[in-house]
Design an enzyme around this catalytic site. Sequence first.
Site, PDB file in Angstrom:
ATOM      1  N   HIS A 106     -12.513 -39.283  32.142  1.00 12.29           N
ATOM      2  CA  HIS A 106     -11.359 -40.109  31.801  1.00 12.29           C
ATOM      3  C   HIS A 106     -11.695 -40.622  30.416  1.00 12.29           C
ATOM      4  O   HIS A 106     -12.630 -40.120  29.792  1.00 12.29           O
ATOM      5  CB  HIS A 106     -11.130 -41.208  32.857  1.00 12.29           C
ATOM      6  CG  HIS A 106     -12.274 -42.119  33.060  1.00 12.29           C
ATOM      7  ND1 HIS A 106     -13.406 -41.726  33.741  1.00 12.29           N
ATOM      8  CD2 HIS A 106     -12.483 -43.383  32.644  1.00 12.29           C
ATOM      9  CE1 HIS A 106     -14.259 -42.728  33.759  1.00 12.29           C
ATOM     10  NE2 HIS A 106     -13.737 -43.740  33.095  1.00 12.29           N
ATOM     11  N   THR A 119     -19.248 -44.825  35.356  1.00 10.60           N
ATOM     12  CA  THR A 119     -18.604 -44.148  36.476  1.00 10.60           C
ATOM     13  C   THR A 119     -18.979 -42.672  36.507  1.00 10.60           C
ATOM     14  O   THR A 119     -19.225 -42.098  37.578  1.00 10.60           O
ATOM     15  CB  THR A 119     -17.066 -44.297  36.361  1.00 10.60           C
ATOM     16  OG1 THR A 119     -16.766 -45.673  36.325  1.00 10.60           O
ATOM     17  CG2 THR A 119     -16.360 -43.646  37.539  1.00 10.60           C
ATOM     18  N   HIS A 175     -22.304 -42.287  38.008  1.00 11.07           N
ATOM     19  CA  HIS A 175     -22.239 -42.359  39.473  1.00 11.07           C
ATOM     20  C   HIS A 175     -21.779 -41.029  40.070  1.00 11.07           C
ATOM     21  O   HIS A 175     -22.273 -40.592  41.104  1.00 11.07           O
ATOM     22  CB  HIS A 175     -21.255 -43.456  39.925  1.00 11.07           C
ATOM     23  CG  HIS A 175     -21.681 -44.836  39.544  1.00 11.07           C
ATOM     24  ND1 HIS A 175     -23.010 -45.218  39.450  1.00 11.07           N
ATOM     25  CD2 HIS A 175     -20.965 -45.947  39.213  1.00 11.07           C
ATOM     26  CE1 HIS A 175     -23.084 -46.496  39.092  1.00 11.07           C
ATOM     27  NE2 HIS A 175     -21.857 -46.955  38.935  1.00 11.07           N
ATOM     28  N   ILE A 222     -19.240 -52.707  26.200  1.00 14.24           N
ATOM     29  CA  ILE A 222     -18.125 -53.660  26.236  1.00 14.24           C
ATOM     30  C   ILE A 222     -18.552 -55.002  25.644  1.00 14.24           C
ATOM     31  O   ILE A 222     -17.798 -55.651  24.917  1.00 14.24           O
ATOM     32  CB  ILE A 222     -17.571 -53.806  27.677  1.00 14.24           C
ATOM     33  CG1 ILE A 222     -17.094 -52.433  28.175  1.00 14.24           C
ATOM     34  CG2 ILE A 222     -16.416 -54.801  27.713  1.00 14.24           C
ATOM     35  CD1 ILE A 222     -16.461 -52.456  29.560  1.00 14.24           C
ATOM     36  N   ASP A 272     -29.240 -60.192  25.780  1.00 13.19           N
ATOM     37  CA  ASP A 272     -29.491 -58.994  26.583  1.00 13.19           C
ATOM     38  C   ASP A 272     -31.013 -58.897  26.761  1.00 13.19           C
ATOM     39  O   ASP A 272     -31.756 -59.625  26.116  1.00 13.19           O
ATOM     40  CB  ASP A 272     -28.942 -57.733  25.877  1.00 13.19           C
ATOM     41  CG  ASP A 272     -28.687 -56.576  26.849  1.00 13.19           C
ATOM     42  OD1 ASP A 272     -27.521 -56.172  27.018  1.00 13.19           O
ATOM     43  OD2 ASP A 272     -29.677 -56.084  27.453  1.00 13.19           O
TER      44      ASP A 272
END
Lengths: 310, 310, 310, 310
Positions: free
Chosen positions: A63, A40, A43, A142, A162
């Site tokens: 955050h 985020t 972005h 994650i 992956d």
Amino acid sequence: MQAIVKAARAPGLSVKTVPKPVAGPGEVLIAVRHAGVCGTDVHIADWNPWAQGRLRPPIVVGHEFAGEIESVGDGVTGLRAGHLVAFAEYIVMPATNVLTLDGGNIPTEVGAIMDPMGNAFHTVLTAEIPGSFVFIVGCGPIGCFAVGIARAAGASKVIASDVNPKRLALAAKMGAHVTINAAKDDVVKTVLAETGGEGADVVCEMSGVPSALHQAFAAVRLGGRVQLLGIPDGDVPVDFANEIIFKGITVYGVIGRKMYQTWHQMRRFLTSGQFDPRPVITHKFPLAKIDEALAAIRSGDAGKVILEIV
Amino acid sequence: MQAIVKAARAPGLSVKTVPKPVAGPGEVLIAVRHAGVCGTDVHIADWNPWAQGRLRPPIVVGHEFAGEIESVGDGVTGLRAGHLVAFAEYIVMPATNVLTLDGGNIPTEVGAIMDPMGNAFHTVLTAEIPGSFVFIVGCGPIGCFAVGIARAAGASKVIASDVNPKRLALAAKMGAHVTINAAKDDVVKTVLAETGGEGADVVCEMSGVPSALHQAFAAVRLGGRVQLLGIPDGDVPVDFANEIIFKGITVYGVIGRKMYQTWHQMRRFLTSGQFDPRPVITHKFPLAKIDEALAAIRSGDAGKVILEIV
Amino acid sequence: MQAIVKAARAPGLSVKTVPKPVAGPGEVLIAVRHAGVCGTDVHIADWNPWAQGRLRPPIVVGHEFAGEIESVGDGVTGLRAGHLVAFAEYIVMPATNVLTLDGGNIPTEVGAIMDPMGNAFHTVLTAEIPGSFVFIVGCGPIGCFAVGIARAAGASKVIASDVNPKRLALAAKMGAHVTINAAKDDVVKTVLAETGGEGADVVCEMSGVPSALHQAFAAVRLGGRVQLLGIPDGDVPVDFANEIIFKGITVYGVIGRKMYQTWHQMRRFLTSGQFDPRPVITHKFPLAKIDEALAAIRSGDAGKVILEIV
Amino acid sequence: MQAIVKAARAPGLSVKTVPKPVAGPGEVLIAVRHAGVCGTDVHIADWNPWAQGRLRPPIVVGHEFAGEIESVGDGVTGLRAGHLVAFAEYIVMPATNVLTLDGGNIPTEVGAIMDPMGNAFHTVLTAEIPGSFVFIVGCGPIGCFAVGIARAAGASKVIASDVNPKRLALAAKMGAHVTINAAKDDVVKTVLAETGGEGADVVCEMSGVPSALHQAFAAVRLGGRVQLLGIPDGDVPVDFANEIIFKGITVYGVIGRKMYQTWHQMRRFLTSGQFDPRPVITHKFPLAKIDEALAAIRSGDAGKVILEIV
């Protein structure tokens, strides 16, 4: 004090001196020690359409924080200066949103990443894990947390896929028994071979990549469970008959977490030492090096990137 | 062949030469390699009232076996000489009752104790274990297995109690974080102290001792779960209001196991290596030393006692 | 205003004029329309040891109320005068403790008994009911509610037992397929006969009587579930081996309810009309006739007794 | 005896005289009384690509039967001539595949449709129904059964949608509180309006139509459950983010049924009378009128169509 600021409606972030906030009634002022950097934030830095639609610069960015309470406002009980806490939003925040870090048993570098870890805990622990074959699709931070949680929760075998060898190495470090390079190897064939031909009991899709979604459905066993956390862009064509119905599977959309229960489980796993997320933290930068932090994420090779305020 | 025989309606067991059986249609003949000795065998040796009421000597004694198939009868498919198998009843038995030991991945000394291990698996895994505080009451062989299973299944803390220090040492070896000597220490107080004052999420009562049953109810948290495997003699007075209802707990009577599901879980835990029951096997004797095997069990200090046929 | 008052530390209740309270900040003032009378009120009237140990007269007596909001204090949002509400404690109470009665879809005579109904809902709906044979032990008001809830939730057969024929008639009215007079008939034999010899899938013990508890354990099928709400006085001897462990049953102690979930279910069952508790209300008295209300309860023949304030 | 025969690799079915079979060892010979006709039979009659790929005429056509045992082969125990039974495959079949109709409590016209009813039972009862708002998408025979099962299992509101008014009338007859004509009305808007704006707790998708699938995802509440039984042809584009993940829903692919458990539940619902499937049977024809039976199905207006052999 220093802060990372989105100063204008254009790409870029800057580090600026801003006034230190004050804790009002019912609030606490937190001296941040560690802060996670996530997609985020990229972005926001890049000023992509999502960010353009939501944000009104100038704003302080960030955050995923943890730190030490510096002062408490009127009417705050049960918290006081010196307590280590983790939280999700602002530097001054309501006392009720603050989680204490168990008298220092959980370090602030771990506290700063409890938000994304919470997603991994909820994704893994809403399935039946002891004795299961678990397949983690996508080894971003994650996904790597999910590997370690599945191990700690008693999975008999954890398989991770992956396209990036560095991320696969991180998954192996977190305890994956088998890693699959999806860019080179046949993912579904490998999962079937590693599960006696039956497929995985539980698949956690953490990538949001359409081809990986189809691998998730193909690699789960008959009657198994697919947990969806990764968010695809746009529509993905699904063959409901063969991918879902004839396999008799359960598909669960993971949104957020069960607030209290997930934090409770997370604390148990962290304070017992059965799960240690720190190998996933591949980069630590001082606040001023926010551009290097963003570059590390953009490279695709990073695990979790955090900022340290010392 | 040599066999342990209950020759007459009187105390004692003897080792005798008996005719080797033959596999009839649908049966297999198994060369036993390892056999567990359990409390039931002690009752048969001692010729206690239970044994007097059920058995008609002369009979060959024993259950809890593992070995190698020596020959198969007509109509048996999928099994052949050389396969390692585990079973529960006779030396010649129906092919359908036989469990193969995964191509040798599970050794026969472990195969021989799959029956009591199955009880431990069913007791532990019918509760929610990952992240839980688990209290095992009674550290006989099944209790010690339960300690290891709870650890492997992701318990955050495993607490075990018994009156015998040797058994507590065995529980610690199997992974108990905390052991409590119920002969000396305050069991309930210790469990509460080790669980932040809340009590255990899951209590497995493996002793059948009335005082221990009350400790189980006192040590479980509000809304927790008590699994009952130990079988008390006669009635036990229960304060339903305070021990069960006002605590809002769930009590589960564990009888046997879910046949297929439990064996399946057990194999996963054994072949993955996440659970190794062998430390619980404290004594191995040749068949001829059955009296010493029984003495070891009677001493109260033994874990699991097995016989080896070489 | 009129209120029922415990004036002194001695048996008896009186109806007195007391000052009407005022809603403070965050509170609402409720004009009570209906109030349930329950066993606790009988204890208070009789001034039994429990009451002597807890209460300091003079006090206004009563709980289990429903009525109309007359005024709201400062800072109350979402509630206003005229709203019908149900609640559990006082006549002036915090707005957050108040449940609205769905725009009048639930009448206040039903609202007044939502507290004991909540116990019945929680007892029944924490078991698997559709297609089950359900045995309700004890047909007091909560038992009779449970009969109707089990029917509405899809039980295939509901069997109810009590020693009082009037209560059994009430259970039949609420939908019991079979009623058993425990004073005359063989309870366990009847339940087995009515369930094809297997026993009930779910037993709800609502009486707290020791003999009935043993009937509950004897009448449940192997692997079934016993929900315990009735509270026995003192210890009850339990044969754990035969009553619980060898039957492989689950025993659940029902304390209170899952606050939000139970109210939510209850509203669904009431507003859909699939469950109507009103036949259980056998007596309605004006406030002044509190002594007659208590006498009705003491007789043992009553269902639910409520007071009407008109 | 008369049988419906697929004589050649071309469209059409014919009624022919064929030799009556004989029950071999372990088999039973069943005199069929009622037989369901379903979409598969239409495919066989039409000789569509699916049928061309699987069948080798000449063959006797049909499944979904019930009738009376006429004779039993050697070694059959527990069944004898005169027993009413239901089954799924052939006219002579292994005794172990046969289900008895509870001493005649379940009529053969119901026995003949236990196979599709089983799908409806499994679809509905693997969700939590008591007190739920249930939305059935598609009112063919299985959808109409599902409506009745949901009612009988304690749903608070059952909403059903279809494009055919006759099928909607059938759903209403089976107990749907609300029916939605998907050809005229806004399905999702209506479901939201009927559920207080929240959406349905449980959605059962029985149509396999792509637009209906999207309505299922749009009409389920946050955290709700979608049961998928209808089988779409080919791929359907899914917006995983908004249709599944951000809604936090569980999607379950219903394949077949849990054999024993589903039959057991079905018998309970049928013999208790809480569920009566007979209103769904809209057409009964003698065996010779197979063409009319197929025409009734093709019209799209029929509920369940069965053949009677008298």
